[in-house]
Write a protein that holds these residues in place. Structure first.
Motif, PDB file in Angstrom:
ATOM      1  N   LYS A  21       0.801  -1.224   0.000  1.00 58.39           N
ATOM      2  CA  LYS A  21       0.000   0.000   0.000  1.00 58.39           C
ATOM      3  C   LYS A  21       0.834   1.275   0.000  1.00 58.39           C
ATOM      4  O   LYS A  21       0.321   2.340  -0.343  1.00 58.39           O
ATOM      5  N   PHE A  22       2.103   1.157   0.399  1.00 60.63           N
ATOM      6  CA  PHE A  22       2.922   2.350   0.516  1.00 60.63           C
ATOM      7  C   PHE A  22       4.105   2.295  -0.436  1.00 60.63           C
ATOM      8  O   PHE A  22       4.714   1.235  -0.621  1.00 60.63           O
ATOM      9  N   ASP A  23       4.421   3.436  -1.022  1.00 59.08           N
ATOM     10  CA  ASP A  23       5.661   3.631  -1.778  1.00 59.08           C
ATOM     11  C   ASP A  23       6.387   4.821  -1.166  1.00 59.08           C
ATOM     12  O   ASP A  23       5.757   5.836  -0.805  1.00 59.08           O
ATOM     13  N   PHE A  24       7.705   4.697  -1.055  1.00 54.83           N
ATOM     14  CA  PHE A  24       8.506   5.815  -0.545  1.00 54.83           C
ATOM     15  C   PHE A  24       9.789   5.908  -1.346  1.00 54.83           C
ATOM     16  O   PHE A  24      10.398   4.885  -1.696  1.00 54.83           O
ATOM     17  N   GLU A  25      10.185   7.131  -1.670  1.00 56.56           N
ATOM     18  CA  GLU A  25      11.446   7.340  -2.357  1.00 56.56           C
ATOM     19  C   GLU A  25      12.047   8.669  -1.918  1.00 56.56           C
ATOM     20  O   GLU A  25      11.325   9.596  -1.548  1.00 56.56           O
ATOM     21  N   ALA A  26      13.374   8.707  -1.930  1.00 51.45           N
ATOM     22  CA  ALA A  26      14.095   9.921  -1.565  1.00 51.45           C
ATOM     23  C   ALA A  26      15.333  10.033  -2.437  1.00 51.45           C
ATOM     24  O   ALA A  26      15.867   9.022  -2.909  1.00 51.45           O
ATOM     25  N   MET A  27      15.790  11.276  -2.660  1.00 50.87           N
ATOM     26  CA  MET A  27      16.955  11.496  -3.499  1.00 50.87           C
ATOM     27  C   MET A  27      17.769  12.669  -2.961  1.00 50.87           C
ATOM     28  O   MET A  27      17.202  13.657  -2.478  1.00 50.87           O
ATOM     29  N   ARG A  91      -1.735   3.878  -1.379  1.00 51.92           N
ATOM     30  CA  ARG A  91      -2.737   3.351  -2.300  1.00 51.92           C
ATOM     31  C   ARG A  91      -3.807   2.592  -1.518  1.00 51.92           C
ATOM     32  O   ARG A  91      -3.478   1.798  -0.618  1.00 51.92           O
ATOM     33  N   SER A  92      -5.063   2.824  -1.893  1.00 53.09           N
ATOM     34  CA  SER A  92      -6.166   2.113  -1.260  1.00 53.09           C
ATOM     35  C   SER A  92      -7.218   1.793  -2.310  1.00 53.09           C
ATOM     36  O   SER A  92      -7.088   2.176  -3.483  1.00 53.09           O
ATOM     37  N   ALA A  93      -8.249   1.109  -1.887  1.00 54.81           N
ATOM     38  CA  ALA A  93      -9.329   0.769  -2.808  1.00 54.81           C
ATOM     39  C   ALA A  93     -10.118   2.009  -3.230  1.00 54.81           C
ATOM     40  O   ALA A  93     -10.867   1.975  -4.209  1.00 54.81           O
ATOM     41  N   TYR A  94      -9.959   3.099  -2.504  1.00 56.10           N
ATOM     42  CA  TYR A  94     -10.730   4.314  -2.784  1.00 56.10           C
ATOM     43  C   TYR A  94      -9.941   5.343  -3.596  1.00 56.10           C
ATOM     44  O   TYR A  94     -10.515   6.300  -4.108  1.00 56.10           O
ATOM     45  N   GLY A  95      -8.618   5.144  -3.701  1.00 56.78           N
ATOM     46  CA  GLY A  95      -7.823   6.087  -4.443  1.00 56.78           C
ATOM     47  C   GLY A  95      -6.405   6.168  -3.912  1.00 56.78           C
ATOM     48  O   GLY A  95      -5.991   5.372  -3.052  1.00 56.78           O
ATOM     49  N   ASP A  96      -5.654   7.152  -4.395  1.00 58.99           N
ATOM     50  CA  ASP A  96      -4.255   7.328  -4.025  1.00 58.99           C
ATOM     51  C   ASP A  96      -4.059   8.689  -3.360  1.00 58.99           C
ATOM     52  O   ASP A  96      -4.721   9.674  -3.706  1.00 58.99           O
ATOM     53  N   LEU A  97      -3.108   8.718  -2.431  1.00 59.12           N
ATOM     54  CA  LEU A  97      -2.704   9.953  -1.778  1.00 59.12           C
ATOM     55  C   LEU A  97      -1.185  10.027  -1.815  1.00 59.12           C
ATOM     56  O   LEU A  97      -0.506   9.066  -1.451  1.00 59.12           O
ATOM     57  N   ALA A  98      -0.640  11.160  -2.241  1.00 59.18           N
ATOM     58  CA  ALA A  98       0.806  11.330  -2.320  1.00 59.18           C
ATOM     59  C   ALA A  98       1.202  12.648  -1.673  1.00 59.18           C
ATOM     60  O   ALA A  98       0.516  13.662  -1.836  1.00 59.18           O
ATOM     61  N   LEU A  99       2.326  12.622  -0.931  1.00 63.25           N
ATOM     62  CA  LEU A  99       2.890  13.806  -0.301  1.00 63.25           C
ATOM     63  C   LEU A  99       4.360  13.891  -0.691  1.00 63.25           C
ATOM     64  O   LEU A  99       5.044  12.864  -0.753  1.00 63.25           O
ATOM     65  N   ALA A 100       4.845  15.104  -0.933  1.00 57.29           N
ATOM     66  CA  ALA A 100       6.238  15.267  -1.337  1.00 57.29           C
ATOM     67  C   ALA A 100       6.806  16.547  -0.749  1.00 57.29           C
ATOM     68  O   ALA A 100       6.077  17.519  -0.500  1.00 57.29           O
ATOM     69  N   GLY A 101       8.115  16.516  -0.521  1.00 59.53           N
ATOM     70  CA  GLY A 101       8.816  17.696  -0.039  1.00 59.53           C
ATOM     71  C   GLY A 101      10.133  17.854  -0.778  1.00 59.53           C
ATOM     72  O   GLY A 101      10.744  16.861  -1.192  1.00 59.53           O
ATOM     73  N   TYR A 102      10.565  19.093  -0.952  1.00 57.09           N
ATOM     74  CA  TYR A 102      11.788  19.373  -1.708  1.00 57.09           C
ATOM     75  C   TYR A 102      12.456  20.604  -1.128  1.00 57.09           C
ATOM     76  O   TYR A 102      11.785  21.563  -0.719  1.00 57.09           O
ATOM     77  N   GLU A 103      13.785  20.574  -1.078  1.00 55.80           N
ATOM     78  CA  GLU A 103      14.550  21.766  -0.763  1.00 55.80           C
ATOM     79  C   GLU A 103      15.749  21.831  -1.694  1.00 55.80           C
ATOM     80  O   GLU A 103      16.536  20.884  -1.772  1.00 55.80           O
ATOM     81  N   GLY A 104      15.866  22.941  -2.397  1.00 51.80           N
ATOM     82  CA  GLY A 104      16.962  23.100  -3.339  1.00 51.80           C
ATOM     83  C   GLY A 104      16.716  24.277  -4.252  1.00 51.80           C
ATOM     84  O   GLY A 104      15.975  25.208  -3.917  1.00 51.80           O
ATOM     85  N   GLY A 154     -15.416   4.632 -11.449  1.00 51.87           N
ATOM     86  CA  GLY A 154     -15.765   3.920 -12.674  1.00 51.87           C
ATOM     87  C   GLY A 154     -14.744   4.212 -13.754  1.00 51.87           C
ATOM     88  O   GLY A 154     -13.546   3.996 -13.576  1.00 51.87           O
ATOM     89  N   THR A 155     -15.233   4.735 -14.881  1.00 57.65           N
ATOM     90  CA  THR A 155     -14.325   5.092 -15.980  1.00 57.65           C
ATOM     91  C   THR A 155     -13.799   6.527 -15.853  1.00 57.65           C
ATOM     92  O   THR A 155     -13.108   7.011 -16.751  1.00 57.65           O
ATOM     93  N   TRP A 156     -14.120   7.181 -14.730  1.00 56.44           N
ATOM     94  CA  TRP A 156     -13.639   8.540 -14.474  1.00 56.44           C
ATOM     95  C   TRP A 156     -12.528   8.505 -13.430  1.00 56.44           C
ATOM     96  O   TRP A 156     -12.512   7.637 -12.552  1.00 56.44           O
ATOM     97  N   ILE A 157     -11.623   9.468 -13.495  1.00 58.66           N
ATOM     98  CA  ILE A 157     -10.608   9.662 -12.461  1.00 58.66           C
ATOM     99  C   ILE A 157     -10.618  11.141 -12.084  1.00 58.66           C
ATOM    100  O   ILE A 157     -10.511  12.010 -12.944  1.00 58.66           O
ATOM    101  N   VAL A 158     -10.777  11.399 -10.774  1.00 55.50           N
ATOM    102  CA  VAL A 158     -10.763  12.772 -10.260  1.00 55.50           C
ATOM    103  C   VAL A 158      -9.434  13.002  -9.550  1.00 55.50           C
ATOM    104  O   VAL A 158      -9.027  12.202  -8.699  1.00 55.50           O
ATOM    105  N   ARG A 159      -8.747  14.099  -9.890  1.00 58.51           N
ATOM    106  CA  ARG A 159      -7.453  14.405  -9.293  1.00 58.51           C
ATOM    107  C   ARG A 159      -7.419  15.857  -8.819  1.00 58.51           C
ATOM    108  O   ARG A 159      -7.933  16.746  -9.496  1.00 58.51           O
ATOM    109  N   VAL A 160      -6.781  16.065  -7.665  1.00 57.77           N
ATOM    110  CA  VAL A 160      -6.511  17.405  -7.157  1.00 57.77           C
ATOM    111  C   VAL A 160      -5.072  17.415  -6.667  1.00 57.77           C
ATOM    112  O   VAL A 160      -4.660  16.527  -5.905  1.00 57.77           O
ATOM    113  N   ALA A 161      -4.294  18.386  -7.098  1.00 56.15           N
ATOM    114  CA  ALA A 161      -2.899  18.509  -6.691  1.00 56.15           C
ATOM    115  C   ALA A 161      -2.615  19.957  -6.325  1.00 56.15           C
ATOM    116  O   ALA A 161      -3.183  20.889  -6.909  1.00 56.15           O
ATOM    117  N   SER A 162      -1.727  20.141  -5.345  1.00 54.67           N
ATOM    118  CA  SER A 162      -1.387  21.482  -4.901  1.00 54.67           C
ATOM    119  C   SER A 162       0.069  21.516  -4.460  1.00 54.67           C
ATOM    120  O   SER A 162       0.606  20.509  -3.967  1.00 54.67           O
TER     121      SER A 162
END
Length: 299
Positions: A21-27, A91-104, A154-162
């Motif tokens: 259910k979880f993915d994590f990456e860092a660079m 990731r879940s059966a209802y959708g995906d949630l992603a959080l990210a942070g950056y400094e540079g 269904g055949t639709w995907i709703v996305r919001v990003a900020s």
């Protein structure tokens, strides 16, 4: 090309984990690659009326024939060194949630014009710039936080990003904070044997304040973005996209047709059209329609 700029890579150390259910990456990037800027002869520097500045305290008018010189690039607060980024996705059966942070380093440098000018009017301040106009690019350090929510219906995907950008350091060359939010829907249609994808989005921008030139990214403030991807069999692909700014009537449209062969060759033809009122942000660039042809060999 500021409207369709390619990605530049940087060397660094990357680590990641992928679970059920979880993915994590860092660079970690020891030294960020500088972003590209238009050349001194590029049509993407304003050449009509006035420079589009982020401040209303001064109007900087351009002479009838203007040339540009790009000063040596400056770096403040070690912006290009020791850049870090991390991303967490759930990731879940209802959708995906992603959080990210950056400094540079900021995505693009602040572009400060050197105001070598003559006075036209004192109040409000109006000056006439002398040619050549010198532009000083300044890379500054920024801290960014972002989030994405994606929900399939269904055949639709709703996305919001900020995203939220906060410049670091106390330099007077830094702009103020900025932010952008995009919301949209994606729908796939079955037409014959082809799966046609359509997208409709809305974009809102909090513009930073400062003394630098306005970025072409500001055209995304209160804009409607739309697109369609239409595969024609297994070899042809039609991609049509557009952006309509509801504040000033700017319309940016793009059409791409691609053909791929099993031998590894592919050809892509594209056209970008731009229509903008003369007093809008992109009004100085309304004649910058362009066509492209790309041939690629995969092996």
């Amino acid at each position: 090309d500021p409207l369709t700029s390619p990605t530049r890579t940087s060397g660094g150390l990357h680590a990641g984990y992928s679970g059920e259910k979880f993915d994590f990456e860092a660079m970690y990037v020891p030294r960020q690659t500088e972003s590209s800027l238009p050349g001194e002869k590029s049509p993407w520097w304003p050449r009509r009326t006035s420079l589009p500045l982020r401040t209303d305290d001064v109007e900087a008018r351009l002479p009838d024939r203007v040339e540009y010189t790009i000063a040596p690039r400056r770096e403040e607060n070690d912006a290009l060194s020791n850049n870090v980024v991390a991303r967490l996705q759930y990731r879940s059966a209802y959708g995906d949630l992603a959080l990210a942070g950056y400094e540079g380093a900021s995505q693009t440098p602040a572009l400060h014009p050197v105001l070598n000018s003559t006075l036209i009017q004192a109040s409000p301040l109006v000056i006439l710039l002398l040619s050549p106009v010198q532009i000083v690019p300044i890379d500054y350090r920024v801290r960014t936080g972002s989030a994405l929510v994606s929900v399939p219906l269904g055949t639709w995907i709703v996305r919001v990003a900020s995203r939220y950008d906060q410049p670091l350091g106390d330099s007077r060359n830094n702009p103020s904070w900025s932010g952008q939010t995009v919301g949209g829907v994606e729908k796939t249609w079955e037409i014959g044997s082809n799966s046609v994808t359509t997208i409709l989005q809305g974009s809102w921008l909090h513009r930073p304040e400062g003394s630098s030139l306005i970025s072409l990214q500001d055209v995304f403030d209160q804009a409607i973005v739309f697109g369609i991807r239409y595969p024609l069999g297994e070899s042809w692909t039609l991609l049509a996209t557009g952006l309509s700014n509801t504040k000033d009537g700017t319309l940016l449209s793009q059409l791409n047709v691609a053909r791929r062969w099993e031998s590894g060759w592919s050809v892509e033809a594209g056209y970008v059209g731009l229509e903008a009122p003369s007093d809008s942000l992109l009004g100085s660039f309304s004649e910058n329609d362009r066509a492209s042809l790309k041939v690629t060999r995969f092996f």
